[in-house]
Design a protein around this motif. Sequence first.
Motif, PDB file in Angstrom:
ATOM      1  N   GLU A 137       0.805  -1.350   0.024  1.00  0.00           N
ATOM      2  CA  GLU A 137       0.118  -0.023  -0.034  1.00  0.00           C
ATOM      3  C   GLU A 137       0.854   1.309   0.004  1.00  0.00           C
ATOM      4  OE1 GLU A 137      -3.264   0.564  -0.437  1.00  0.00           O
ATOM      5  OE2 GLU A 137      -3.778  -1.485  -0.862  1.00  0.00           O
ATOM      6  N   ASP A 138       1.850   1.322   0.568  1.00  0.00           N
ATOM      7  CA  ASP A 138       2.802   2.385   0.895  1.00  0.00           C
ATOM      8  C   ASP A 138       3.525   2.513  -0.573  1.00  0.00           C
ATOM      9  OD1 ASP A 138       2.072   2.733   3.415  1.00  0.00           O
ATOM     10  OD2 ASP A 138       3.634   2.000   4.521  1.00  0.00           O
ATOM     11  N   LEU A 139       4.333   1.576  -0.942  1.00  0.00           N
ATOM     12  CA  LEU A 139       4.989   1.629  -1.985  1.00  0.00           C
ATOM     13  C   LEU A 139       4.614   1.414  -3.518  1.00  0.00           C
ATOM     14  CD1 LEU A 139       8.278  -0.178  -0.304  1.00  0.00           C
ATOM     15  CD2 LEU A 139       8.069   2.387  -0.698  1.00  0.00           C
ATOM     16  N   GLY A 140       3.742   0.670  -3.438  1.00  0.00           N
ATOM     17  CA  GLY A 140       3.071   0.243  -4.787  1.00  0.00           C
ATOM     18  C   GLY A 140       3.584  -1.206  -5.430  1.00  0.00           C
ATOM     19  N   TYR A 141       3.938  -1.434  -6.400  1.00  0.00           N
ATOM     20  CA  TYR A 141       4.460  -2.840  -7.100  1.00  0.00           C
ATOM     21  C   TYR A 141       6.035  -2.985  -6.379  1.00  0.00           C
ATOM     22  CZ  TYR A 141       0.274  -2.736  -9.624  1.00  0.00           C
ATOM     23  OH  TYR A 141      -0.966  -2.924 -10.287  1.00  0.00           O
ATOM     24  N   LEU A 142       5.919  -4.061  -5.903  1.00  0.00           N
ATOM     25  CA  LEU A 142       7.409  -4.432  -5.263  1.00  0.00           C
ATOM     26  C   LEU A 142       8.208  -5.198  -6.349  1.00  0.00           C
ATOM     27  CD1 LEU A 142       6.405  -5.810  -1.694  1.00  0.00           C
ATOM     28  CD2 LEU A 142       7.158  -3.320  -2.539  1.00  0.00           C
ATOM     29  N   THR A 143       9.298  -4.551  -6.749  1.00  0.00           N
ATOM     30  CA  THR A 143      10.104  -5.171  -7.825  1.00  0.00           C
ATOM     31  C   THR A 143      11.640  -5.767  -6.999  1.00  0.00           C
ATOM     32  OG1 THR A 143      10.861  -3.021  -8.170  1.00  0.00           O
ATOM     33  CG2 THR A 143       9.278  -3.674  -9.642  1.00  0.00           C
ATOM     34  N   ALA A 144      12.234  -6.540  -8.202  1.00  0.00           N
ATOM     35  CA  ALA A 144      13.773  -7.108  -7.497  1.00  0.00           C
ATOM     36  C   ALA A 144      14.597  -5.665  -7.569  1.00  0.00           C
ATOM     37  CB  ALA A 144      14.026  -7.966  -8.393  1.00  0.00           C
ATOM     38  N   CYS A 145      14.618  -4.819  -8.205  1.00  0.00           N
ATOM     39  CA  CYS A 145      15.499  -3.836  -8.189  1.00  0.00           C
ATOM     40  C   CYS A 145      14.789  -2.498  -7.743  1.00  0.00           C
ATOM     41  CB  CYS A 145      16.107  -3.414  -9.333  1.00  0.00           C
ATOM     42  SG  CYS A 145      17.194  -1.973  -9.643  1.00  0.00           S
ATOM     43  N   PRO A 146      15.177  -1.879  -6.759  1.00  0.00           N
ATOM     44  CA  PRO A 146      14.418  -0.652  -5.947  1.00  0.00           C
ATOM     45  C   PRO A 146      14.227   0.442  -6.994  1.00  0.00           C
ATOM     46  CG  PRO A 146      16.620  -1.001  -4.757  1.00  0.00           C
ATOM     47  CD  PRO A 146      16.438  -1.987  -6.008  1.00  0.00           C
ATOM     48  N   THR A 147      14.960   0.645  -8.177  1.00  0.00           N
ATOM     49  CA  THR A 147      14.598   1.534  -9.269  1.00  0.00           C
ATOM     50  C   THR A 147      13.473   1.362 -10.010  1.00  0.00           C
ATOM     51  OG1 THR A 147      15.805   0.327 -10.823  1.00  0.00           O
ATOM     52  CG2 THR A 147      17.163   1.982  -9.599  1.00  0.00           C
ATOM     53  N   ASN A 148      12.681   0.176  -9.603  1.00  0.00           N
ATOM     54  CA  ASN A 148      11.590   0.047 -10.558  1.00  0.00           C
ATOM     55  C   ASN A 148      10.100  -0.219  -9.594  1.00  0.00           C
ATOM     56  OD1 ASN A 148      12.361  -0.474 -13.021  1.00  0.00           O
ATOM     57  ND2 ASN A 148      13.249  -2.234 -12.334  1.00  0.00           N
ATOM     58  N   VAL A 149      10.429   0.094  -8.121  1.00  0.00           N
ATOM     59  CA  VAL A 149       9.571  -0.120  -7.054  1.00  0.00           C
ATOM     60  C   VAL A 149       8.607   1.090  -7.499  1.00  0.00           C
ATOM     61  CG1 VAL A 149       9.040   0.412  -4.483  1.00  0.00           C
ATOM     62  CG2 VAL A 149      10.796  -1.168  -5.462  1.00  0.00           C
ATOM     63  N   GLY A 150       7.055   0.677  -6.966  1.00  0.00           N
ATOM     64  CA  GLY A 150       6.134   1.901  -7.208  1.00  0.00           C
ATOM     65  C   GLY A 150       5.311   1.572  -8.310  1.00  0.00           C
ATOM     66  N   THR A 151       5.441   1.888  -9.577  1.00  0.00           N
ATOM     67  CA  THR A 151       4.693   1.794 -10.622  1.00  0.00           C
ATOM     68  C   THR A 151       5.255   0.492 -11.523  1.00  0.00           C
ATOM     69  OG1 THR A 151       5.995   3.532 -11.814  1.00  0.00           O
ATOM     70  CG2 THR A 151       3.883   4.158 -10.888  1.00  0.00           C
ATOM     71  N   GLY A 152       6.418   0.394 -11.205  1.00  0.00           N
ATOM     72  CA  GLY A 152       7.074  -0.678 -12.066  1.00  0.00           C
ATOM     73  C   GLY A 152       6.961  -0.260 -13.692  1.00  0.00           C
TER      74      GLY A 152
END
Lengths: 344, 344
Positions: free
Chosen positions: B151-166
């Motif tokens: 809820e806080d961050l959005g979509y979780l991704t392997a690399c932090p640079t993609n977290v959020g919307t991906g």
Amino acid sequence: MQTGCEWLRGTGPDAEIVVSSRIRLARNLAQFPFISRADEPTRNDLEKLLYEKLQDLPAGPRLSYFDVRNLSDLDRQFLMERQLISKELADGEGARGVAVDQGQSVSVMINEEDHLRMQVVRSGFSLDECWKDIDQLDDAIEEDVTYAFSEDLGYLTACPTNVGTGIRVSVMLHLPALHMTKEIQKVLGALQKISLAVRGLYGEGSSASGQFFQVSNQITLGQSEQQIIDKLHEVVPNIISYERRVREALLKDNRAKLHDQISRATGILQKAQTISSEETMDLLSSVRLGVSLGMLDDLDLLSVNELFIHTQPSHLQKIRGESLDSGERNAARAAYLRLRLAEA
Amino acid sequence: MQTGCEWLRGTGPDAEIVVSSRIRLARNLAQFPFISRADEPTRNDLEKLLYEKLQDLPAGPRLSYFDVRNLSDLDRQFLMERQLISKELADGEGARGVAVDQGQSVSVMINEEDHLRMQVVRSGFSLDECWKDIDQLDDAIEEDVTYAFSEDLGYLTACPTNVGTGIRVSVMLHLPALHMTKEIQKVLGALQKISLAVRGLYGEGSSASGQFFQVSNQITLGQSEQQIIDKLHEVVPNIISYERRVREALLKDNRAKLHDQISRATGILQKAQTISSEETMDLLSSVRLGVSLGMLDDLDLLSVNELFIHTQPSHLQKIRGESLDSGERNAARAAYLRLRLAEA
């Protein structure tokens, strides 16, 4: 004058390497001072006398006469580009002219550095034919005039470097393979050692451009005409076979690269919208090599030889029928090349 | 797979400058560890699960699946050159694959850096259409799986640079005029300041060659997908009109020179017997500009766009049906270009 030059045919012996052979003789009339010491009326008399002799030769070719005084700058340059007159005759002053045969193989300049400068040019390695023609012409003129001649020295000429035989024997060689592999330096060094001169496509003072090299005798005194011609007959075949060996080696080891270079040259010449004279010479040189090697089926040596001459500045302006500045010439040159190479 | 790519059509909005628009989404399944932490059996399970989902989407395009493990190096490279898979997926290990639609507009990589990397590519400046398609695809997949989402961050991704919307939103721009006049430096500087990334034709790590520039967002967190797309919608038209203005100025002040460069490029491409990938890109870039400016009537954007892809190494080897070393590829590339450009 717009018809083809005989010497561009590209059909003489070894014509894929020897573009043309040329012999010129310098002659002066005994009863007149040299040009540099002749006053205006004397020059006028000389021109009139020699003009009439040339119109009325007992044998030899029919010659058309051009009074250089009356020619435009463009026409003078045109005759220079055809190698029918020298820069000295074009830029000179006073009464002077040139007589030229139909095939532009024979030309006789009146009142250049000497009273008479006659030349015969032929396609390929054809010095014997040049000599036969020019010797006949020389004899025909001499039937009616007395040349300045000394029993000790031979023919007397304005410049001491021409005294004796007054002959210059030269061949124009296309040596792209020796140039490409830098072997040409060895050839130039060897020629210098045996007192043969090397110049570019447009004679004295011009550098060898487009991989063309004009080789000629420097010594005119103390040797017979035949000895001088024989010297070139001895040396030039070695250069020809050297160029051929290097071409074969290039074909063997670098055929793909060579084919690429030649093929790209045609591509650029077929598509450029503006092109300098220098780049044209370089690219046409590659194309000429390609034709010689049988890599470009739809072109022949005559066409390529002509392109070297027809893309010169005054030729382009003659074709266009108008005066063109340098940028306009580069565009006209490119347009002419596109047209001619699209036909091919 | 040999049929044309939809995104090479050259017919979308502003297609003479915007080669293609692309959106990709990075997604992971909630109940699985990230790929970097997944063991072999987990990866196998992931691939099988996602493969089956993609085969059985309630809506969306029919996708063909390629098991990358079973592909030859050549086929992997081929998919990379078509921009359907990343270098990471090609070079990776273990269970992984890609699902591709008929028009090669949609591709979904399984077990790349993230469980799912889906992308939609379209010809021209078409980010809205890309977004519509990929949003639908994303929804269709999500109907049946649970994405890793906070809820806080959005979509979780392997690399932090993609977290959020991906999300990565990018456009491939062809900017030859800005490149030629070096104005491109100003553009690159300005893009950097507003946190947009610039890459070459083949993504991360590739330099901008052939005057192609891939502009994309760097920030995925703290902004909605629409905000990120809007940012490119705001910036890209400025680059397009800048490129257009410089093209007009070049046409006004240097038309002849520009025409010459473009025309020569076609001549070389039509005649070269061997040509590197780099030179091909540079020359095709000039040809593409020529087509855009209406200087080359007998070519269209589709043909030129295709040539960029079809002259890539694995494409040439596919066309020839054999493995080729670098020198052989250069010869095959030249032969292919001669064939295609002679047709034109």
